[in-house]
Design a protein around this motif. Structure first.
Motif, mmCIF file in Angstrom:
data_model
loop_
_atom_site.group_PDB
_atom_site.id
_atom_site.type_symbol
_atom_site.label_atom_id
_atom_site.label_comp_id
_atom_site.label_asym_id
_atom_site.label_seq_id
_atom_site.Cartn_x
_atom_site.Cartn_y
_atom_site.Cartn_z
ATOM 1 N N ALA A 13 0.864 -1.230 -0.108
ATOM 2 C CA ALA A 13 0.172 -0.063 0.131
ATOM 3 C C ALA A 13 0.858 1.336 0.055
ATOM 4 C CB ALA A 13 -0.981 0.030 1.311
ATOM 5 N N ILE A 14 0.502 2.077 -0.994
ATOM 6 C CA ILE A 14 1.287 3.411 -1.109
ATOM 7 C C ILE A 14 0.222 4.380 -1.030
ATOM 8 C CG2 ILE A 14 2.968 4.726 -2.322
ATOM 9 C CD1 ILE A 14 4.507 2.180 -3.197
ATOM 10 N N CYS A 15 0.651 5.406 -0.462
ATOM 11 C CA CYS A 15 -0.490 6.555 -0.537
ATOM 12 C C CYS A 15 0.382 7.957 -0.282
ATOM 13 C CB CYS A 15 -1.692 6.648 0.594
ATOM 14 S SG CYS A 15 -1.191 6.525 2.372
ATOM 15 N N GLU A 16 -0.081 8.911 -0.926
ATOM 16 C CA GLU A 16 0.252 10.280 -0.572
ATOM 17 C C GLU A 16 -0.529 11.223 -0.387
ATOM 18 O OE1 GLU A 16 2.412 11.332 -4.331
ATOM 19 O OE2 GLU A 16 3.595 9.581 -4.338
ATOM 20 N N ILE A 17 -0.197 12.083 0.649
ATOM 21 C CA ILE A 17 -1.361 13.099 1.241
ATOM 22 C C ILE A 17 -0.841 14.323 1.448
ATOM 23 C CG2 ILE A 17 -2.312 11.377 2.528
ATOM 24 C CD1 ILE A 17 -1.070 12.364 5.168
ATOM 25 N N GLU A 18 -1.477 15.235 1.508
ATOM 26 C CA GLU A 18 -1.193 16.901 1.672
ATOM 27 C C GLU A 18 -2.015 17.081 3.099
ATOM 28 O OE1 GLU A 18 -0.774 20.109 -1.585
ATOM 29 O OE2 GLU A 18 -2.861 20.275 -0.636
ATOM 30 N N VAL A 19 -1.387 17.835 3.943
ATOM 31 C CA VAL A 19 -1.954 18.237 5.182
ATOM 32 C C VAL A 19 -2.028 19.943 5.297
ATOM 33 C CG1 VAL A 19 -1.937 18.187 7.636
ATOM 34 C CG2 VAL A 19 -1.267 16.324 6.281
ATOM 35 N N ALA A 20 -3.185 20.356 5.644
ATOM 36 C CA ALA A 20 -3.267 21.825 5.544
ATOM 37 C C ALA A 20 -3.946 22.303 7.112
ATOM 38 C CB ALA A 20 -3.927 22.480 4.350
ATOM 39 N N PRO A 21 -3.416 23.168 7.685
ATOM 40 C CA PRO A 21 -3.865 23.594 8.897
ATOM 41 C C PRO A 21 -5.546 24.207 8.670
ATOM 42 C CG PRO A 21 -2.286 25.132 8.533
ATOM 43 C CD PRO A 21 -2.310 24.060 7.406
ATOM 44 N N LEU A 22 -6.375 24.268 9.871
ATOM 45 C CA LEU A 22 -7.761 24.917 9.619
ATOM 46 C C LEU A 22 -7.822 25.497 10.739
ATOM 47 C CD1 LEU A 22 -9.718 21.880 8.551
ATOM 48 C CD2 LEU A 22 -9.167 23.608 6.877
ATOM 49 N N PRO A 23 -8.923 26.507 10.705
ATOM 50 C CA PRO A 23 -9.192 27.238 12.007
ATOM 51 C C PRO A 23 -9.559 26.456 13.234
ATOM 52 C CG PRO A 23 -10.345 27.879 10.155
ATOM 53 C CD PRO A 23 -9.788 26.851 9.737
ATOM 54 N N GLY A 24 -9.318 27.092 14.318
ATOM 55 C CA GLY A 24 -9.607 26.221 15.560
ATOM 56 C C GLY A 24 -11.019 25.765 15.707
ATOM 57 N N GLY A 25 -11.083 24.561 16.250
ATOM 58 C CA GLY A 25 -12.660 24.002 16.506
ATOM 59 C C GLY A 25 -13.061 23.239 15.129
ATOM 60 N N SER A 26 -12.036 23.417 14.035
ATOM 61 C CA SER A 26 -12.768 22.325 12.758
ATOM 62 C C SER A 26 -12.635 21.224 12.860
ATOM 63 C CB SER A 26 -11.966 23.073 11.584
ATOM 64 O OG SER A 26 -11.797 24.575 11.561
ATOM 65 N N GLY A 27 -11.734 20.556 13.798
ATOM 66 C CA GLY A 27 -11.708 19.156 13.870
ATOM 67 C C GLY A 27 -10.683 18.387 12.672
ATOM 68 N N ILE A 28 -10.991 17.359 12.230
ATOM 69 C CA ILE A 28 -10.327 16.793 11.245
ATOM 70 C C ILE A 28 -11.039 16.630 9.764
ATOM 71 C CG2 ILE A 28 -8.823 14.789 10.444
ATOM 72 C CD1 ILE A 28 -7.900 14.275 13.018
ATOM 73 N N GLU A 29 -10.833 17.089 8.922
ATOM 74 C CA GLU A 29 -11.670 16.842 7.689
ATOM 75 C C GLU A 29 -10.550 15.803 6.644
ATOM 76 O OE1 GLU A 29 -12.250 20.384 5.329
ATOM 77 O OE2 GLU A 29 -13.403 21.330 7.186
ATOM 78 N N PHE A 30 -11.288 14.792 5.922
ATOM 79 C CA PHE A 30 -10.563 13.987 4.911
ATOM 80 C C PHE A 30 -11.083 14.255 3.741
ATOM 81 C CE2 PHE A 30 -9.980 10.126 2.850
ATOM 82 C CZ PHE A 30 -8.327 9.968 3.003
ATOM 83 N N VAL A 31 -10.322 14.420 2.749
ATOM 84 C CA VAL A 31 -10.689 14.733 1.327
ATOM 85 C C VAL A 31 -10.013 13.918 0.253
ATOM 86 C CG1 VAL A 31 -10.847 16.545 -0.566
ATOM 87 C CG2 VAL A 31 -10.757 17.202 1.799
ATOM 88 N N ASP A 32 -10.716 13.125 -0.644
ATOM 89 C CA ASP A 32 -10.385 12.283 -1.711
ATOM 90 C C ASP A 32 -10.226 13.071 -2.807
ATOM 91 O OD1 ASP A 32 -9.863 10.267 -3.298
ATOM 92 O OD2 ASP A 32 -11.853 9.669 -3.409
ATOM 93 N N LYS A 33 -8.914 13.221 -3.508
ATOM 94 C CA LYS A 33 -8.567 13.793 -4.628
ATOM 95 C C LYS A 33 -7.985 12.532 -5.713
ATOM 96 C CE LYS A 33 -8.919 18.658 -3.892
ATOM 97 N NZ LYS A 33 -8.106 19.953 -4.029
ATOM 98 N N VAL A 34 -8.026 11.652 -5.230
ATOM 99 C CA VAL A 34 -7.435 10.632 -6.074
ATOM 100 C C VAL A 34 -8.182 10.537 -7.486
ATOM 101 C CG1 VAL A 34 -7.075 8.091 -6.480
ATOM 102 C CG2 VAL A 34 -6.842 8.964 -4.318
ATOM 103 N N VAL A 35 -7.312 10.624 -8.648
ATOM 104 C CA VAL A 35 -7.797 10.366 -9.823
ATOM 105 C C VAL A 35 -7.268 8.950 -10.725
ATOM 106 C CG1 VAL A 35 -8.327 12.923 -10.200
ATOM 107 C CG2 VAL A 35 -5.902 11.684 -10.918
ATOM 108 N N GLY A 36 -8.026 8.394 -11.381
ATOM 109 C CA GLY A 36 -7.464 7.413 -12.332
ATOM 110 C C GLY A 36 -7.363 6.188 -11.523
ATOM 111 N N GLY A 37 -8.061 5.991 -10.426
ATOM 112 C CA GLY A 37 -8.075 5.048 -9.543
ATOM 113 C C GLY A 37 -6.718 4.431 -9.070
#
Length: 731
Positions: free
Chosen positions: A544-568
């Motif tokens: 299994a190999i995955c590449e992610i990008e992490v960006a800070p959010l305003p306080g109280g936002s919790g954790i958001e997970f976004v899927d931007k994988v293309v091409g399967g």
């Protein structure tokens, strides 16, 4: 009050069940620790015939709790009831703790009583906490009187203390705080102090001499008349000023002599409605004497000047569903409404509830409805249950005198209410009602505990639930973030008593551990990470190999997970696996083991194998990617910040603000409040105010109080964060 000679009630002694609210007086004794409240209660009980000498009950001759140091220490931290009889009136004396840590017991006493005796030591004066309680009583119009004790101390001055009390308690009307009696002094001792041997009645113009061991009445001498008349005239003017007869002052100023009977009647009415606050003196009895100096006068004031329960407004009552109900004030034939003002455990009887009946009549073996609401935030679950009342009794030390009933206005101890907790309402099972709970102080000192052994762990939950059932000023917290069991207390003494009760009453030994605040982590800047989990072995491998990008959010936002994988690149069935992996790693933390919050994690790309890829492999890859991203980025350690409001006397405002600044606090503003106090608003990191309840009391000499509420998490200063990380690595 002042016009009686040396008379005693015909049926003095330990009180039994009252038959009418008019024959009951409920009096709470208030004062700082060491002011002499408990000694005064004993002296009143002795004078009333409830004991035949200090420490021995009249009808048994066995040594009661009043002779036991251990019991005195126990009474010093909890509310105690001593019922006595005087002149056919049942007087319920409620002795409250003087320690600030046990203000909850004091509030319970104020709830159960209809009037208050403020006990002030001539050697110590009036402290800030006593002034605050006086203001609480004034806010609800509770009648009050003042008793000056420790007059036997060197350099003690009744006149000086009366002036201090007038300034402290009189507010805009110091003439509403005046003595009814002046101390009568004996021969001067070598140190210059003249002991108190009796009292001079200002209204009756009589001397009451206790020096021979009994109360003897005589006429004042010529040398005593000037001081007596001066004080008497001022007292008369003070009484007339509070008279409901508006013509009386004009008649008095016009030279009319007001008869003593009229003055006493006006005095009694003014005291009962909380408009006039008499000052009395109390001193130890002569050796072998039954009556302490001033005890007869005090009992006369209580029985004749303090209000009956009939004069107290009916409490606010609703149905369990919240619908308002009207009650007649203190009606023994009305619907049953009673309140548990104290809960304790007896090794032989079990749970014992001290109950004030506000309406109806409570009887032994009666089935009642027990309602408890509004304290869920302190570990008390809302409950509505039917229970059968056990025996009713009137306490006196370790002994209990059985009662046949307890009418509206009276107090009694109730046995075998297994579910009833302090603050609960007792009502008829077919007409369940709920009283509005009284205000409880907020416990602000955290005590983190853990079971000492496996055997203690098995008993801990039950022991803690019983502990908070007895004491609603204690809050039990199971912190899901720090995984600690925390008892929130009012102070160090309160915490010590809680630990001792756990050990001695419930057989639970606990260890105190450092209290943890709920820290968090977040990314200070965007970052990227690649998680590669590739292993080959016999049979199926892991890929299994995955590449992610992490960006800070305003306080109280919790954790958001976004899927931007293309091409399967990452098959659809494994994308939730990556999310599960990164969320699991975020919960564990990255730099110092604290949960990661307020970031957006975007899955950009990855690789999979048709045979060796699996849910577990992509979970691991997701966690590895998040750890790699953290390794190349600045991570902020977030600490909780509390919004703190401090109500403090103007004399201590500077010290409080300086102290808050030293705790990395930001003062947001100040606001003047009545009574020479200032409200200070600030934001302070919670890690800095763990012991603020103790420190503030010391800083302000017990005159300040504060509230706190969670505001937000914000980044911790780098040098402080580094110390926390080093400590985490060391642990």
């Amino acid at each position: 009050m002042g016009d009686k000679a040396n008379t005693h009630p015909g049926a003095a002694g330990r009180a039994t069940a009252a038959d009418h609210p008019a024959s009951v007086r409920n009096v709470v004794l208030v004062g700082h620790s060491g002011s002499g409240k408990t000694t005064l209660v004993e002296a009143l009980a002795l004078t009333a015939g409830a004991v035949n000498r200090a420490g021995r009950v009249e009808d048994g001759g066995t040594v009661s709790d009043y002779d036991e140091i251990e019991h005195r220490q126990q009474r010093s931290v909890q509310l105690s009831l001593v019922p006595v009889d005087w002149d056919g009136i049942k007087v319920n004396l409620l002795d409250t703790p003087g320690y600030a840590d046990f203000v909850g017991e004091l509030r319970a006493g104020l709830r159960a009583a209809d009037a208050a005796l403020f006990v002030v030591s001539a050697s110590d004066g009036v402290d800030g906490s006593t002034r605050m309680v006086w203001e609480e009583c004034a806010a609800v119009g509770m009648p009050r009187a003042i008793v000056v004790t420790h007059l036997e101390s060197a350099r003690a001055s009744f006149e000086e203390m009366t002036q201090i009390c007038a300034e402290a308690f009189g507010g805009d009307d110091p003439d509403a705080v005046l003595p009814l009696y002046l101390p009568l002094h004996g021969p001067q001792a070598p140190d210059g102090h003249a002991p108190v041997t009796g009292l001079t009645g200002l209204l009756s113009r009589k001397l009451f001499d206790y020096s021979t061991g009994s109360r003897e009445e005589s006429e004042p001498g010529a040398e005593q008349l000037p001081a007596l008349e001066e004080a008497r005239n001022r007292l008369i003017e003070g009484i007339i000023a509070e008279s409901e007869d508006e013509t009386l002052m004009d008649r008095y100023l016009g030279g009319e002599q007001v008869d003593v009977k009229t003055l006493i009647e006006d005095l009694e009415r003014a005291v009962a409605r909380g408009a006039f606050f008499p000052v009395l003196a109390a001193a130890p009895a002569a050796d072998g004497a039954r009556e302490g100096i001033g005890t007869v006068e005090l009992l006369e004031l209580v029985t004749r000047g303090f209000p009956t329960p009939l004069e107290r407004e009916a409490p606010q009552v609703t149905t369990v569903g919240g619908k308002a109900r009207e009650l007649n004030a203190c009606d023994p034939d009305g619907p049953l409404v009673a309140e548990v003002v104290k809960t304790s455990s007896d090794p032989y009887v079990g749970r014992v509830s001290l109950v004030r009946v506000f309406s109806g009549t409570l009887r032994p073996d009666q089935t009642v409805h027990v309602s408890g609401h509004g304290l869920a935030d302190r570990g008390h679950e809302d409950h509505d249950v039917d229970e059968r009342v056990g025996a009713l009794s009137a306490p006196f030390g370790k002994q209990q005198r059985a009662l046949t009933h307890c009418i509206a206005g009276d107090l009694a101890c109730v046995a075998k209410l297994g579910r009833a907790e302090t603050g609960d309402t007792l009502s008829a099972k077919d007409d369940p009602l709920l009283m509005e709970p009284w205000q409880m102080p907020d416990p602000l000192l955290p005590l983190a505990i853990q079971a000492h052994s496996k055997a203690d762990e098995d008993k801990l939950s039950q022991g803690l639930s019983r502990l908070v059932a007895e004491d609603p000023t204690m809050r039990l917290e199971q912190n899901q973030h720090t995984h600690q069991v925390v008892l929130w207390c009012l102070g160090e003494a309160h915490a010590d008593v809680a630990l001792e009760r756990l050990r001695s009453r419930y057989g639970v030994q606990v260890d105190v551990v450092p209290h943890k605040v709920s820290l968090r982590e977040t990314f200070a800047e965007p970052a990227a990470g690649r998680g590669r989990h590739v292993k080959q072995s016999g049979g199926h491998g892991q890929f299994a190999i995955c590449e992610i990008e992490v960006a800070p959010l305003p306080g109280g936002s919790g954790i958001e997970f976004v899927d931007k994988v293309v091409g399967g690149a990452v098959p659809r069935q494994f994308i939730p696996s990556v999310e599960k992996g990164v969320r699991a790693q975020a919960a564990k933390g990255l730099a110092s083991g604290h949960p990661l919050v307020d970031v957006r994690i975007t899955l950009l790309d990855g690789k999979a194998h048709s045979v060796d890829s699996s849910d577990a492999a992509f979970q691991t890859a997701g966690a590895l990617a998040l750890r790699e991203a953290a390794g190349d980025a600045r991570i902020h350690l977030l600490e909780p910040v509390a919004e703190v409001t401090v109500l403090v006397g103007d004399d201590y405002v500077g010290a409080v603000m300086s102290d808050l600044s030293g705790r990395r606090g930001r003062v947001l503003g100040t606001e003047q409040t009545p009574g020479g106090r200032t409200l200070v608003r600030a934001e302070v990191p919670e890690i800095e105010i763990g012991r603020y309840a103790v420190d503030l009391r010391s800083l302000s000499h017990g005159t300040a109080r504060f509230d706190r509420a969670y505001a937000r998490h914000e980044p911790m200063p780098p040098q402080v964060a580094e110390r926390v990380r080093q400590q985490a690595r060391a642990d």
